[in-house]
Design a protein around this motif. Structure first.
Motif, PDB file in Angstrom:
ATOM      1  N   PHE A 323       0.823  -1.218   0.000  1.00 17.46           N
ATOM      2  CA  PHE A 323       0.000   0.000   0.000  1.00 17.46           C
ATOM      3  C   PHE A 323       0.858   1.271   0.000  1.00 17.46           C
ATOM      4  CE2 PHE A 323      -4.060  -1.898   2.191  1.00 17.46           C
ATOM      5  CZ  PHE A 323      -4.196  -2.779   1.125  1.00 17.46           C
ATOM      6  N   ARG A 324       2.134   1.131   0.299  1.00 19.69           N
ATOM      7  CA  ARG A 324       3.087   2.251   0.287  1.00 19.69           C
ATOM      8  C   ARG A 324       2.591   3.408   1.165  1.00 19.69           C
ATOM      9  NH1 ARG A 324       4.872   3.275  -5.835  1.00 19.69           N
ATOM     10  NH2 ARG A 324       6.488   4.479  -4.745  1.00 19.69           N
ATOM     11  N   MET A 325       2.217   3.057   2.378  1.00 23.03           N
ATOM     12  CA  MET A 325       1.709   4.054   3.328  1.00 23.03           C
ATOM     13  C   MET A 325       2.597   4.180   4.557  1.00 23.03           C
ATOM     14  SD  MET A 325      -2.401   3.257   3.137  1.00 23.03           S
ATOM     15  CE  MET A 325      -2.797   4.505   4.378  1.00 23.03           C
ATOM     16  N   GLN A 326       3.844   3.721   4.455  1.00 21.34           N
ATOM     17  CA  GLN A 326       4.733   3.736   5.618  1.00 21.34           C
ATOM     18  C   GLN A 326       4.899   5.153   6.176  1.00 21.34           C
ATOM     19  OE1 GLN A 326       5.258   2.174   2.798  1.00 21.34           O
ATOM     20  NE2 GLN A 326       5.699   0.011   3.232  1.00 21.34           N
ATOM     21  N   HIS A 327       4.842   6.160   5.315  1.00 22.29           N
ATOM     22  CA  HIS A 327       4.998   7.539   5.781  1.00 22.29           C
ATOM     23  C   HIS A 327       3.814   7.995   6.623  1.00 22.29           C
ATOM     24  CE1 HIS A 327       2.517   7.739   2.203  1.00 22.29           C
ATOM     25  NE2 HIS A 327       2.214   9.002   2.448  1.00 22.29           N
ATOM     26  N   ARG A 328       2.736   7.189   6.677  1.00 25.33           N
ATOM     27  CA  ARG A 328       1.556   7.535   7.468  1.00 25.33           C
ATOM     28  C   ARG A 328       1.461   6.697   8.746  1.00 25.33           C
ATOM     29  NH1 ARG A 328       0.674  12.089   7.083  1.00 25.33           N
ATOM     30  NH2 ARG A 328      -1.332  11.773   8.104  1.00 25.33           N
ATOM     31  N   ASP A 329       2.519   5.961   9.069  1.00 24.77           N
ATOM     32  CA  ASP A 329       2.542   5.174  10.309  1.00 24.77           C
ATOM     33  C   ASP A 329       2.935   6.114  11.451  1.00 24.77           C
ATOM     34  OD1 ASP A 329       2.604   3.257  12.238  1.00 24.77           O
ATOM     35  OD2 ASP A 329       4.095   1.982  11.250  1.00 24.77           O
ATOM     36  N   MET A 330       1.991   6.947  11.855  1.00 23.56           N
ATOM     37  CA  MET A 330       2.300   8.102  12.689  1.00 23.56           C
ATOM     38  C   MET A 330       2.771   7.743  14.097  1.00 23.56           C
ATOM     39  SD  MET A 330       1.738  10.216  10.337  1.00 23.56           S
ATOM     40  CE  MET A 330       1.759  11.867  11.017  1.00 23.56           C
ATOM     41  N   THR A 468      -8.349   6.170   2.497  1.00 23.01           N
ATOM     42  CA  THR A 468      -7.204   7.052   2.754  1.00 23.01           C
ATOM     43  C   THR A 468      -5.994   6.842   1.854  1.00 23.01           C
ATOM     44  OG1 THR A 468      -5.840   7.885   4.576  1.00 23.01           O
ATOM     45  CG2 THR A 468      -6.176   5.525   4.504  1.00 23.01           C
ATOM     46  N   GLY A 469      -6.050   5.890   0.929  1.00 25.59           N
ATOM     47  CA  GLY A 469      -4.881   5.573   0.106  1.00 25.59           C
ATOM     48  C   GLY A 469      -4.682   6.532  -1.058  1.00 25.59           C
ATOM     49  N   GLU A 470      -3.416   6.698  -1.463  1.00 22.71           N
ATOM     50  CA  GLU A 470      -3.067   7.683  -2.495  1.00 22.71           C
ATOM     51  C   GLU A 470      -3.688   7.350  -3.843  1.00 22.71           C
ATOM     52  OE1 GLU A 470       0.916   9.842  -4.394  1.00 22.71           O
ATOM     53  OE2 GLU A 470       1.108   8.424  -2.719  1.00 22.71           O
ATOM     54  N   CYS A 471      -3.842   6.075  -4.161  1.00 26.35           N
ATOM     55  CA  CYS A 471      -4.422   5.678  -5.450  1.00 26.35           C
ATOM     56  C   CYS A 471      -5.899   5.306  -5.328  1.00 26.35           C
ATOM     57  CB  CYS A 471      -3.658   4.502  -6.044  1.00 26.35           C
ATOM     58  SG  CYS A 471      -2.167   5.015  -6.911  1.00 26.35           S
ATOM     59  N   SER A 472      -6.528   5.716  -4.240  1.00 29.19           N
ATOM     60  CA  SER A 472      -7.959   5.456  -4.080  1.00 29.19           C
ATOM     61  C   SER A 472      -8.758   6.408  -4.960  1.00 29.19           C
ATOM     62  CB  SER A 472      -8.382   5.640  -2.621  1.00 29.19           C
ATOM     63  OG  SER A 472      -9.792   5.745  -2.523  1.00 29.19           O
ATOM     64  N   SER A 473      -9.677   5.854  -5.728  1.00 27.32           N
ATOM     65  CA  SER A 473     -10.550   6.686  -6.566  1.00 27.32           C
ATOM     66  C   SER A 473     -11.588   7.423  -5.728  1.00 27.32           C
ATOM     67  CB  SER A 473     -11.252   5.816  -7.606  1.00 27.32           C
ATOM     68  OG  SER A 473     -12.017   4.805  -6.967  1.00 27.32           O
ATOM     69  N   LEU A 474     -11.757   7.029  -4.476  1.00 25.50           N
ATOM     70  CA  LEU A 474     -12.728   7.683  -3.596  1.00 25.50           C
ATOM     71  C   LEU A 474     -12.098   8.779  -2.747  1.00 25.50           C
ATOM     72  CD1 LEU A 474     -14.862   4.660  -2.316  1.00 25.50           C
ATOM     73  CD2 LEU A 474     -15.266   6.150  -4.283  1.00 25.50           C
ATOM     74  N   PHE A 475     -10.784   8.739  -2.597  1.00 25.94           N
ATOM     75  CA  PHE A 475     -10.096   9.724  -1.755  1.00 25.94           C
ATOM     76  C   PHE A 475      -9.427  10.792  -2.616  1.00 25.94           C
ATOM     77  CE2 PHE A 475      -6.167  10.617   0.960  1.00 25.94           C
ATOM     78  CZ  PHE A 475      -6.804  11.605   1.690  1.00 25.94           C
ATOM     79  N   GLY A 476      -8.479  10.364  -3.448  1.00 27.09           N
ATOM     80  CA  GLY A 476      -7.907  11.279  -4.418  1.00 27.09           C
ATOM     81  C   GLY A 476      -6.956  12.318  -3.856  1.00 27.09           C
TER      82      GLY A 476
END
Length: 640
Positions: A323-330, A468-476
């Protein structure tokens, strides 16, 4: 020829004459004008405003009345208000009136409503009209519609029916049914382009209204997906929706209306957290029904669910590196000794940060108390019959996108790179982008929902990615900065960078390329919600020379100060497209008293040269295929 298929089809038609009758019926239907489509988006629990817009068809009801009674001097506003709110309007107009005044009023209104029904149902077959009639008065209404009072020989019969209805004290009930029948005939099909849930106080009322609607589809919004995800077994989605409900003072939706026991969560929150100004619930200015005690528990529940959400998100990020969300592991980026956090090579002090249950050595770890709490809450959520019925309906009527009558309906975006290429998501060594990405997301939504007992599989985790994902078509966006907005004062960290789609959608060529990717004509339209249109700052909801339309103008009251409006809606009828802007809705009482439609203006987006018929619609194509099959059956009837 598939003899098995045509053999089954033959069972529906007992002789060739029946086949001919159906072919002729379908041929007639496809040449009728297409019905009116009504598009709404981002209603966010604001039931009264949503219901009002449905009742007036974004002004369509009044337009029909103006056409129908063009040669008459009747009060159109009064009649329109009766059609929108028959029970309330009758109570207002007839209170303390003499019997003979009431009887005259009833007779006049029944005649006018019958005329309005005849006019508004002209584009439908008699069979469709008959099926739409309310059961309790179907015979009477059919007789009144059939026997015109304009024919001298039938006028006495027509008036005799009305007189008898009044004499038997059935006029109020009949008028009510006639009014709702007009609403139904004026709008043939309803599209909800996402975000029924969150912020407003009554999403469940909206869901009940949609379940009762005669023809509706839904394109899932990011807020809807979170509620579906909770029922699909995602604890992080459950925490998120509870946090949002606490933030907007709407936990009663969960407890009172969905019957979910939140007492264990409240007790846990009160034990571990103290009130914090940053978590003061966001309440409507006119909401004075919430006590100070309730505000305190909304405050601490919001804090508790926030930390639990971040713990669960940390776990998900660690098990889903793709998911490449490591930068959001707050929680793993905090220095718990100094109460500071490092983001993008900068160090920020944390304010309002309370995390009494977070382990400094293993921040994502749940305590045993928290694990038991989540299990109890999930069991309570998934045992809610009403919530299950609502999310089942979202699954049945919903989709990530819809190609309908040449238009592409989707809530958020098609993720793009700055150069206009489709942005891709790589999952299990396969790349997904454009239409394939949305198809993949929808497949995973349905897969997760079928297995609600599993909480950490890829499909369920992807439901959170959609939020919340960067490639989500619902979040954007590149990131959802919930953590920063709660705990970091520097507002520069609060910014959420939008996907390139949101500025590239102003380019007609980009929109046409997207339409072609979905096998739609370049003359079609992309219809979006999700991003409030800041009309008061001069932003237009019409993009790319009319190829893209944004119909989220701000039903949610929390947005209206930014937008200056209370929502855009869209109408598509056989003559073309109209965009409708709405002013804030005050109350049903005011609407009945003043006869307001809360419309500010309508804008003609597109007018067709030749009136659009059913033949060129999605339904028309299905009917043409059915006709072709019936023609084959007719030619080979004896062989089947």
């Amino acid at each position: 020829m598939d003899k098995k298929y045509y053999g089954l089809l033959k069972e529906k038609f007992q002789n060739k004459e029946n086949v001919v009758t159906e072919i002729i019926n379908l041929e007639a239907i496809v040449h009728l004008p297409k019905g009116t489509e009504h598009f709404l988006s981002d209603v966010h629990g604001e039931f009264e405003a949503f219901d009002h817009v449905l009742r007036n068809g974004s002004g369509s009801v009044k337009e029909k009345l103006v056409e129908c009674f063009a040669e008459s001097d009747i009060n159109i506003d009064e009649l329109a208000t009766l059609i929108y709110y028959p029970e309330e309007k009758m109570q207002l107009d007839l209170a303390n009136q003499e019997k003979h005044v009431k009887e005259q009023w009833y007779a006049e209104k029944i005649q006018l409503l019958i005329q309005a029904i005849q006019f508004s149902s002209r584009k439908y077959t008699r069979s469709k009209v008959r099926k739409a009639l309310p059961k309790r008065f179907s015979y009477i209404i059919e007789e009144l519609l059939t026997e015109s009072q304009q024919e001298p020989g039938k006028a006495a019969y027509f008036h005799a029916i009305i007189d008898k209805i009044i004499q038997l004290n059935q006029a109020t009930a009949l008028i009510t049914d006639l009014c709702y029948l007009i609403q139904r005939f004026v709008v043939d099909h309803l599209h909800i382009v996402g975000d029924i849930y969150d912020r407003g106080p009554a999403p469940d009322y909206i869901m009940e209204r949609l379940i009762q609607h005669h023809s509706v589809d839904i394109q899932w919004g990011n807020h809807d997906i979170v509620w579906m995800a909770a029922m699909a077994g995602s604890p992080i989605a459950m925490m998120n929706l509870l946090r949002i409900c606490a933030r907007y003072g709407n936990l009663d939706i969960i407890e009172d209306r969905y019957g979910i026991n939140l007492r264990p969560l409240v007790e846990y929150s009160q034990e571990h957290y103290q009130p914090n100004d940053k978590f003061t619930p966001k309440l409507d200015e006119d909401n004075d029904t919430i006590s100070e005690k309730e505000k305190i528990y909304l405050n601490v529940v919001q804090q508790a669910t926030t930390i639990l959400q971040f713990k669960l998100e940390s776990q998900l990020i660690q098990r889903r590196p793709e998911f490449r969300m490591q930068h959001r592991d707050m929680l793993t980026k905090i220095n718990y000794q100094t109460n500071k956090i490092q983001l993008n090579q900068q160090v920020y002090s944390l304010t309002n940060f309370q995390a009494p249950t977070v382990s400094t050595t293993n921040p994502s770890q749940l305590t045993s108390e928290e694990s038991r709490l989540l299990e109890r809450l999930m069991a309570s959520f998934q045992s809610s019959e009403k919530l299950r019925r609502h999310t089942d309906f979202l699954l049945e009527k919903g989709s990530m996108y819809l190609c309908y009558n040449g238009n592409l309906l989707l809530h958020g975006c098609i993720p793009l790179h700055e150069n206009g290429d489709f942005k891709s998501l790589r999952i299990e060594n396969q790349q997904y982008s454009g239409k394939e990405l949305l198809d993949f997301f929808e497949e995973q939504v349905r897969k997760s929902y079928r297995s609600p007992e599993i909480s950490d599989d890829l499909a369920t985790d992807l439901l959170w990615y959609l939020w919340t994902g960067e490639c989500s078509s619902l979040f954007g966006k590149n990131a959802m900065t919930t953590f920063e907005r709660y705990y970091i004062d520097d507002k520069a960290t609060h910014k959420e960078e939008k996907n390139a789609y949101y500025h590239l959608r102003n380019e007609e060529a980009i929109c046409q390329e997207i339409l072609q990717t979905f096998d739609l004509p370049i003359t079609g339209h992309i219809i979006n919600g999700h991003t409030p249109v800041k009309a008061k700052k001069g932003e237009s909801p019409i993009k790319a020379n009319g190829r893209l339309l944004v119909i989220d103008g701000g039903f949610a009251k929390s947005y209206q100060k930014q937008t200056g409006l209370a929502g855009y809606t869209l109408l598509s009828n056989s003559y073309g497209l109209q965009l409708v802007a709405h002013q804030p809705f005050a109350s049903v009482e005011e609407a009945v008293m003043t006869g307001t439609d809360i419309l500010s203006k309508k804008r003609l987006i597109e007018r067709v040269e030749n009136r659009t018929t059913v033949e060129s619609t999605n339904i028309g194509r299905e009917l043409l295929e059915e006709m072709q099959a019936l023609e084959v059956l007719y030619k080979n009837y004896e062989k089947c």
